[in-house]
Design a protein around this motif. Structure first.
Motif: not given
Length: 191
Positions: A1-30
């Motif tokens: 699986m490519a990182l892009r798939n995990a990023v797209m999965a995280a963005l299904l929650e709505g728009e986010a900054s890179g910082y929010d995604l990095a922080k949110g990875f810990d809560a959503s897809v970590a």
């Protein structure tokens, strides 16, 4: 699986900054995918160039402007295409702790026990974080009520898998520690 798939999965929650995604990875897809902030930012740049995501600039006072990313129609199509693809090979476990445990009979058993205990501390902390996220998602509802009424259930299902994984890590760690202690006692070595 490519990182892009995990990023797209995280963005299904709505728009986010890179910082929010990095922080949110810990809560959503970590619980199923890890990435460093550098990897994440590089992937966001590639995905934007490829038209999978779009960015809008939000001007801020006293702070640098931030870019908020969201999936484009092409990104949503890529998510749908990804989901429709058959799975590749099952994930292989690559765990340094297990390599150390494999060497326990010829190494320092106490060092192996410390490594297991440290791993269990991490699992306990992650499980507590996942429990807090679960309670926040449920917002007073039962799981059945959540599944019946939630707009998206994928994040909750992956959260449950992450919780199960950490519980199993703890169960295995307790068993391994008991067995190492018994082994050391039987051989006269310190445990």
């Amino acid at each position: 699986m490519a990182l892009r798939n995990a990023v797209m999965a995280a963005l299904l929650e709505g728009e986010a900054s890179g910082y929010d995604l990095a922080k949110g990875f810990d809560a959503s897809v970590a619980n199923f995918w890890m990435a460093t902030p550098q990897q994440l930012y590089r992937e966001l740049e590639r995905m934007e160039r490829e038209g999978l995501i779009a960015a809008r600039v939000v001007e801020q006072e006293r702070r640098p402007n931030k870019r908020l990313f969201s999936l484009t129609e092409a990104g949503l199509a890529a998510v749908r295409a990804y989901v429709a693809q058959p799975l590749g090979k099952p994930t292989a476990i690559r765990d340094e702790l297990l390599v150390k445990v494999q060497c326990a009979d010829v190494g320092d058993i106490e060092a192996v026990r410390r490594a297991i205990a440290e791993s269990m501390e991490w699992s306990t902390a992650k499980l507590a974080r996942y429990e807090r996220l679960r309670e926040r998602l449920l917002a007073g509802r039962t799981e059945d009520e959540y599944f019946a009424g939630a707009e998206r259930i994928g994040p909750f299902l992956t959260l449950l898998r992450g919780m199960s994984f950490e519980r199993e890590n703890l169960r295995w760690g307790e068993s391994a520690l008991r067995r190492l202690e018994s082994r050391a006692a039987a051989s006269g070595r310190e445990a």
